[in-house]
Scaffold this motif. Structure first.
Motif, mmCIF file in Angstrom:
data_model
loop_
_atom_site.group_PDB
_atom_site.id
_atom_site.type_symbol
_atom_site.label_atom_id
_atom_site.label_comp_id
_atom_site.label_asym_id
_atom_site.label_seq_id
_atom_site.Cartn_x
_atom_site.Cartn_y
_atom_site.Cartn_z
ATOM 1 N N LEU A 101 0.823 -1.207 0.000
ATOM 2 C CA LEU A 101 0.000 0.000 0.000
ATOM 3 C C LEU A 101 0.860 1.260 0.000
ATOM 4 N N ALA A 102 1.915 1.258 0.812
ATOM 5 C CA ALA A 102 2.743 2.452 0.939
ATOM 6 C C ALA A 102 3.644 2.687 -0.265
ATOM 7 N N SER A 103 4.253 1.607 -0.775
ATOM 8 C CA SER A 103 5.281 1.782 -1.800
ATOM 9 C C SER A 103 4.744 1.768 -3.223
ATOM 10 N N THR A 104 3.563 1.188 -3.410
ATOM 11 C CA THR A 104 3.021 1.055 -4.764
ATOM 12 C C THR A 104 1.685 1.776 -4.925
ATOM 13 N N THR A 167 -8.450 2.660 4.267
ATOM 14 C CA THR A 167 -8.095 4.063 4.045
ATOM 15 C C THR A 167 -7.663 4.301 2.602
ATOM 16 N N ILE A 168 -6.832 3.425 2.073
ATOM 17 C CA ILE A 168 -6.319 3.595 0.713
ATOM 18 C C ILE A 168 -7.375 3.242 -0.334
ATOM 19 N N ALA A 169 -8.114 2.159 -0.104
ATOM 20 C CA ALA A 169 -9.080 1.686 -1.105
ATOM 21 C C ALA A 169 -10.259 2.635 -1.267
ATOM 22 N N ARG A 170 -10.516 3.484 -0.284
ATOM 23 C CA ARG A 170 -11.579 4.487 -0.427
ATOM 24 C C ARG A 170 -11.298 5.432 -1.599
ATOM 25 N N TRP A 171 -10.054 5.541 -2.001
ATOM 26 C CA TRP A 171 -9.685 6.446 -3.091
ATOM 27 C C TRP A 171 -9.891 5.828 -4.469
ATOM 28 N N PHE A 172 -10.083 4.517 -4.541
ATOM 29 C CA PHE A 172 -10.022 3.824 -5.825
ATOM 30 C C PHE A 172 -11.072 4.314 -6.826
ATOM 31 N N ALA A 173 -12.303 4.465 -6.381
ATOM 32 C CA ALA A 173 -13.355 4.887 -7.318
ATOM 33 C C ALA A 173 -13.036 6.261 -7.892
ATOM 34 N N GLY A 174 -12.596 7.175 -7.045
ATOM 35 C CA GLY A 174 -12.231 8.505 -7.506
ATOM 36 C C GLY A 174 -11.017 8.515 -8.414
ATOM 37 N N ASP A 175 -10.211 7.470 -8.308
ATOM 38 C CA ASP A 175 -9.032 7.360 -9.164
ATOM 39 C C ASP A 175 -9.339 6.692 -10.500
ATOM 40 N N GLY A 176 -10.589 6.288 -10.681
ATOM 41 C CA GLY A 176 -10.985 5.736 -11.981
ATOM 42 C C GLY A 176 -11.182 4.243 -12.028
ATOM 43 N N ALA A 177 -11.081 3.553 -10.892
ATOM 44 C CA ALA A 177 -11.311 2.108 -10.880
ATOM 45 C C ALA A 177 -12.814 1.828 -10.862
ATOM 46 N N ASP A 178 -13.237 0.885 -11.675
ATOM 47 C CA ASP A 178 -14.635 0.465 -11.703
ATOM 48 C C ASP A 178 -14.844 -0.539 -10.574
ATOM 49 N N MET A 179 -15.389 -0.068 -9.462
ATOM 50 C CA MET A 179 -15.487 -0.926 -8.285
ATOM 51 C C MET A 179 -16.484 -2.060 -8.462
#
Length: 206
Positions: A101-104, A167-179
């Motif tokens: 999560l931190a490095s990638t 915490t990190i995965a909450r950003w995925f949809a906003g980053d363009g991932a189709d959840m």
């Protein structure tokens, strides 16, 4: 006066230690850092965290400035909450998730709005931003297939890995991932949001 003070900002990974502090029932203070005013770049804050980022956790022993370190410290100083597994393999798997999560994943996310960290040429920023959705989608696919062994990262056992991943995965949809393509991860996010420690923290971060 509480022994712990968390310096944090909304919309950042600082949500993770905030949730962990709630989860263990710690006595702590919150100090909000105003990113809009660039407070993280001012001498007062740089004296606390020379990196100019959040979170920063002030303890009786000094300041911690990396999320994984904070999560480990909170767990170690509140062992009754069992946020870190005793089993060596399970603990190593938790640390594996921390490092990924931190490095990638976090780095892929940051390319959306912080291209200046990797290039001094603004003309390169759109290309970085254009790559975010595919990178994050690839990350989400790996998490879906390899890092959710059950309802939680470690199967049936809740741990700090779940707090960090949430915490990190909450950003995925906003980053363009189709959840919709990631039903296990989507169910995980929904389950975590209902957890009291998470709901309490989220109410302060939105």
């Amino acid at each position: 006066m509480p022994a712990l003070t968390l310096h944090l900002a909304k919309g950042t990974v600082a949500l993770a230690p905030h949730i962990a502090l709630n989860e263990v029932g710690a006595d702590f203070d919150l100090v909000w850092v105003d990113f809009a005013a660039k407070a993280q770049t001012k001498p007062d804050y740089l004296a606390i965290n020379p990196k100019g980022r959040v979170p920063a956790l002030m303890t009786e022993n000094g300041v911690l400035t990396e999320t994984a370190a904070m999560l480990n410290y909170i767990a170690a100083t509140h062992p009754q909450a069992a946020l870190t597994p005793d089993d060596p393999w399970q603990r190593a798997k938790m640390e594996e998730v921390f490092l990924y999560l931190a490095s990638t994943v976090h780095i892929n996310h940051a390319h959306k709005m912080r291209g200046h960290r990797w290039s001094d040429d603004p003309a390169t920023y759109p290309a970085m931003q254009a790559k975010v959705a595919s990178n994050i989608t690839e990350n989400a696919a790996l998490i879906e297939s390899d890092y959710l062994k059950g309802p939680f990262v470690l199967g049936e056992t809740f741990s700090n890995a779940d707090i960090y991943l949430f915490t990190i995965a909450r950003w995925f949809a906003g980053d363009g991932a189709d959840m919709a393509a990631f039903p296990k991860l989507s169910a995980f996010l929904e389950m975590m949001q209902a957890r009291p420690s998470v709901a309490n923290a989220l109410a302060m971060h939105t």
